[in-house]
Design a protein around this motif. Structure first.
Motif, PDB file in Angstrom:
ATOM      1  N   PRO A 146       0.803  -1.227   0.000  1.00 48.14           N
ATOM      2  CA  PRO A 146       0.000   0.000   0.000  1.00 48.14           C
ATOM      3  C   PRO A 146       0.836   1.277   0.000  1.00 48.14           C
ATOM      4  N   ILE A 147       2.013   1.216   0.614  1.00 46.65           N
ATOM      5  CA  ILE A 147       2.896   2.393   0.616  1.00 46.65           C
ATOM      6  C   ILE A 147       3.370   2.690  -0.799  1.00 46.65           C
ATOM      7  N   LEU A 148       3.855   1.642  -1.490  1.00 47.67           N
ATOM      8  CA  LEU A 148       4.277   1.803  -2.879  1.00 47.67           C
ATOM      9  C   LEU A 148       3.112   2.243  -3.750  1.00 47.67           C
ATOM     10  N   GLY A 149       1.936   1.638  -3.512  1.00 44.94           N
ATOM     11  CA  GLY A 149       0.762   1.984  -4.306  1.00 44.94           C
ATOM     12  C   GLY A 149       0.373   3.449  -4.171  1.00 44.94           C
ATOM     13  N   GLY A 150       0.515   3.993  -2.964  1.00 52.32           N
ATOM     14  CA  GLY A 150       0.195   5.402  -2.751  1.00 52.32           C
ATOM     15  C   GLY A 150       1.091   6.317  -3.563  1.00 52.32           C
ATOM     16  N   TYR A 151       2.390   6.012  -3.561  1.00 48.51           N
ATOM     17  CA  TYR A 151       3.326   6.841  -4.336  1.00 48.51           C
ATOM     18  C   TYR A 151       3.109   6.674  -5.841  1.00 48.51           C
ATOM     19  N   LEU A 152       2.791   5.451  -6.283  1.00 47.85           N
ATOM     20  CA  LEU A 152       2.508   5.238  -7.707  1.00 47.85           C
ATOM     21  C   LEU A 152       1.272   6.024  -8.134  1.00 47.85           C
ATOM     22  N   GLN A 153       0.262   6.057  -7.273  1.00 49.72           N
ATOM     23  CA  GLN A 153      -0.956   6.805  -7.589  1.00 49.72           C
ATOM     24  C   GLN A 153      -0.653   8.287  -7.750  1.00 49.72           C
ATOM     25  N   VAL A 154       0.101   8.842  -6.823  1.00 45.22           N
ATOM     26  CA  VAL A 154       0.426  10.269  -6.879  1.00 45.22           C
ATOM     27  C   VAL A 154       1.256  10.597  -8.113  1.00 45.22           C
ATOM     28  N   ALA A 155       2.211   9.720  -8.442  1.00 48.85           N
ATOM     29  CA  ALA A 155       3.140  10.018  -9.537  1.00 48.85           C
ATOM     30  C   ALA A 155       2.559   9.707 -10.914  1.00 48.85           C
ATOM     31  N   PHE A 156       1.814   8.594 -11.033  1.00 49.92           N
ATOM     32  CA  PHE A 156       1.427   8.127 -12.372  1.00 49.92           C
ATOM     33  C   PHE A 156      -0.064   7.832 -12.533  1.00 49.92           C
ATOM     34  N   GLY A 157      -0.826   7.781 -11.453  1.00 53.91           N
ATOM     35  CA  GLY A 157      -2.230   7.416 -11.575  1.00 53.91           C
ATOM     36  C   GLY A 157      -2.470   5.942 -11.281  1.00 53.91           C
ATOM     37  N   TRP A 158      -3.746   5.544 -11.267  1.00 48.89           N
ATOM     38  CA  TRP A 158      -4.110   4.207 -10.803  1.00 48.89           C
ATOM     39  C   TRP A 158      -3.620   3.082 -11.711  1.00 48.89           C
ATOM     40  N   ARG A 159      -3.431   3.337 -13.004  1.00 47.83           N
ATOM     41  CA  ARG A 159      -2.999   2.268 -13.904  1.00 47.83           C
ATOM     42  C   ARG A 159      -1.596   1.763 -13.562  1.00 47.83           C
ATOM     43  N   ALA A 160      -0.798   2.616 -12.924  1.00 52.18           N
ATOM     44  CA  ALA A 160       0.579   2.222 -12.589  1.00 52.18           C
ATOM     45  C   ALA A 160       0.601   1.046 -11.622  1.00 52.18           C
ATOM     46  N   ALA A 161      -0.390   0.946 -10.742  1.00 50.11           N
ATOM     47  CA  ALA A 161      -0.435  -0.170  -9.798  1.00 50.11           C
ATOM     48  C   ALA A 161      -0.559  -1.498 -10.542  1.00 50.11           C
ATOM     49  N   PHE A 162      -1.351  -1.532 -11.602  1.00 53.17           N
ATOM     50  CA  PHE A 162      -1.537  -2.777 -12.346  1.00 53.17           C
ATOM     51  C   PHE A 162      -0.337  -3.085 -13.241  1.00 53.17           C
ATOM     52  N   VAL A 163       0.364  -2.045 -13.680  1.00 55.59           N
ATOM     53  CA  VAL A 163       1.631  -2.276 -14.376  1.00 55.59           C
ATOM     54  C   VAL A 163       2.624  -2.938 -13.420  1.00 55.59           C
ATOM     55  N   LEU A 239     -11.511  11.836   6.002  1.00 52.66           N
ATOM     56  CA  LEU A 239     -10.617  12.427   7.000  1.00 52.66           C
ATOM     57  C   LEU A 239      -9.445  13.182   6.385  1.00 52.66           C
ATOM     58  N   GLY A 240      -9.334  13.177   5.051  1.00 55.40           N
ATOM     59  CA  GLY A 240      -8.347  14.018   4.380  1.00 55.40           C
ATOM     60  C   GLY A 240      -6.914  13.550   4.462  1.00 55.40           C
ATOM     61  N   VAL A 241      -6.685  12.265   4.629  1.00 56.98           N
ATOM     62  CA  VAL A 241      -5.308  11.742   4.641  1.00 56.98           C
ATOM     63  C   VAL A 241      -4.728  11.850   3.227  1.00 56.98           C
ATOM     64  N   PRO A 242      -3.516  12.369   3.048  1.00 57.77           N
ATOM     65  CA  PRO A 242      -2.901  12.415   1.716  1.00 57.77           C
ATOM     66  C   PRO A 242      -2.757  11.007   1.137  1.00 57.77           C
ATOM     67  N   ILE A 243      -2.972  10.880  -0.154  1.00 60.02           N
ATOM     68  CA  ILE A 243      -2.913   9.567  -0.796  1.00 60.02           C
ATOM     69  C   ILE A 243      -1.571   8.894  -0.561  1.00 60.02           C
ATOM     70  N   SER A 244      -0.485   9.663  -0.613  1.00 63.63           N
ATOM     71  CA  SER A 244       0.843   9.079  -0.447  1.00 63.63           C
ATOM     72  C   SER A 244       1.083   8.580   0.974  1.00 63.63           C
ATOM     73  N   HIS A 245       0.254   8.999   1.930  1.00 68.06           N
ATOM     74  CA  HIS A 245       0.415   8.571   3.325  1.00 68.06           C
ATOM     75  C   HIS A 245      -0.477   7.384   3.682  1.00 68.06           C
ATOM     76  N   TYR A 246      -1.430   7.066   2.813  1.00 74.17           N
ATOM     77  CA  TYR A 246      -2.403   6.025   3.156  1.00 74.17           C
ATOM     78  C   TYR A 246      -1.718   4.700   3.511  1.00 74.17           C
ATOM     79  N   GLY A 247      -0.718   4.315   2.734  1.00 71.67           N
ATOM     80  CA  GLY A 247      -0.058   3.036   2.956  1.00 71.67           C
ATOM     81  C   GLY A 247       0.556   2.898   4.336  1.00 71.67           C
ATOM     82  N   TYR A 248       1.045   3.997   4.877  1.00 70.12           N
ATOM     83  CA  TYR A 248       1.642   3.954   6.214  1.00 70.12           C
ATOM     84  C   TYR A 248       0.578   3.657   7.276  1.00 70.12           C
TER      85      TYR A 248
END
Length: 393
Positions: A146-163, A239-248
């Motif tokens: 989930p930590i990696l997924g959060g950073y991938l979402q912020v940088a590239f969007g949701w398709r990056a997770a499936f790549v 609750l407004g948690v930043p997407i990149s922080h969700y994984g933590y």
């Protein structure tokens, strides 16, 4: 195949499941926005995955008994790889949901065959040690995914997770193609006969000893799936948690689960399987009811959600090993059927819970807290009502 190669191959296969469910969790709210749908619709990508994974457990094992481990594993990994690419390229939500279902079948085949390979290659005691080592490595997936997924979402969007999932599947596929040797030296020609398969599953399903552990096991898995499917929207959107922080924040719950499994080992030696299960379900009940009470008391804070998830996942870490072991214990000659049916029922519980969470989302914490409490009550009650059959198992 050397023991080290076998360990890494099995670990890679087992790791695909938590990666497939956890890596893209932070992307769920963004996917709903991109597709212009409500949370319930996009959560079908989780719910249909668990249904595909659960259904495939009923046939993947017998398929590898009939045709051999290697061809079935490579076939499953090929399906997983192609389905992951299809997810990344999905032009619409319906396409994505269908691809996720196919991805789940391929993923489940890898997991089931990996366990069968261990059974072929080692004695039960040695196999348990190998699986324990694999499980230690496996813990990295739900923590880091989930930590990696959060950073991938912020940088590239949701398709990056499936790549990323496609690349993980490709790595395991290459390893299996190059390194794996057939471990099933005596294929069973009758393994896929519908009559014998049906009789085995029916015999297991008729036994109350099975249900005394399988029903609590399914409800325990449902208790954590409520958080798996609900916290991305609650933490990020409400609750407004930043997407990149969700994984933590999600990783805190995973540490609870790991702590629960370690506690379970100690409890089994002191109070036995039934005692550990009764304690674990009590912890889960208290955690979920306190969560609901505080939400009703107008407490709305990230720490409350993360704390409730930690407690419920700790309880699951105690409950699930007990229910898996207890459900198989009465069936030494039908362990495969019992394991497959247990997995299917657990995934079915997760499916309905995910649908429930998605349909009830209203932009507040109350639906998640209410569902968590309801499942906690059902889990606690089912364990007590069926305890007399569990003692006989």
């Amino acid at each position: 195949m050397t023991p080290t190669t076998l360990l890494w191959l099995v670990t890679g296969c087992l790791m695909l499941q938590p990666l497939s469910t956890d890596l893209y969790l932070a992307s769920l709210p963004s996917m709903a926005t991109d597709f212009g749908v409500n949370p319930a619709a996009v959560q079908h990508t989780l719910s249909l995955f668990v249904i595909g994974f659960g259904s495939a457990q009923l046939v993947s094992g017998p398929l590898s008994d009939r045709y051999g481990r290697r061809p079935v594993l490579i076939g499953g990994l090929t399906l997983y790889l192609l389905a992951s690419v299809a997810c990344a390229l999905a032009p619409g939500l319906s396409w994505l949901i269908a691809a996720r279902f196919a991805q789940a079948i391929g993923c489940c085949t890898g997991v089931v065959v990996a366990r069968a390979i261990i059974r072929d290659a080692y004695s039960p005691a040695e196999g348990a040690r190998v699986l324990a080592r694999a499980s230690s490595l496996l813990a990295l997936a739900p923590i880091l995914g989930p930590i990696l997924g959060g950073y991938l979402q912020v940088a590239f969007g949701w398709r990056a997770a499936f790549v990323a999932l496609a690349l993980a599947g490709l790595a395991v596929w290459i390893a299996a193609l190059r390194r794996m040797k057939e471990s099933n030296n005596q294929p069973n020609p009758g393994a896929m006969r519908l009559g014998s398969l049906g009789r085995s599953y029916l015999d297991v399903a008729r036994a109350p000893e099975f249900w005394s552990y399988a029903l609590p096991g399914a409800l325990s898995y449902a208790s954590i799936f409520a958080f798996i499917s609900g916290t991305p929207f609650v933490l990020i959107k409400v609750l407004g948690v930043p997407i990149s922080h969700y994984g933590y924040y999600f990783a805190v719950g995973v540490f609870g689960y790991l702590g629960g499994t370690l506690l379970c080992r100690r409890l089994l030696g002191r109070i036995g399987l039934q005692g550990a299960l009764l304690l674990g379900t009590t912890i889960g009940l208290v955690g979920s009811l306190v969560f609901l009470a505080l939400v009703l008391g107008d407490v709305h804070h990230v720490a409350l959600v993360v704390g409730a998830q930690f407690v419920v996942m700790t309880a699951h870490g105690i409950n699930f090993p007990c229910t898996q072991s207890g459900s198989l214990a009465p069936f030494p000659e039908k362990a495969g059927a019992a394991a497959g049916l247990f997995g299917f029922i657990s995934m079915l519980g997760a499916f309905f819970t995910g649908m429930w969470v998605g349909a009830s989302h209203d932009g507040s914490l109350l639906p998640l807290a209410s569902i968590s409490a309801a499942v906690g009550v059902m889990l606690f009650t089912s364990t007590r009502l069926l305890a007399r059959y569990g003692k006989a198992a």
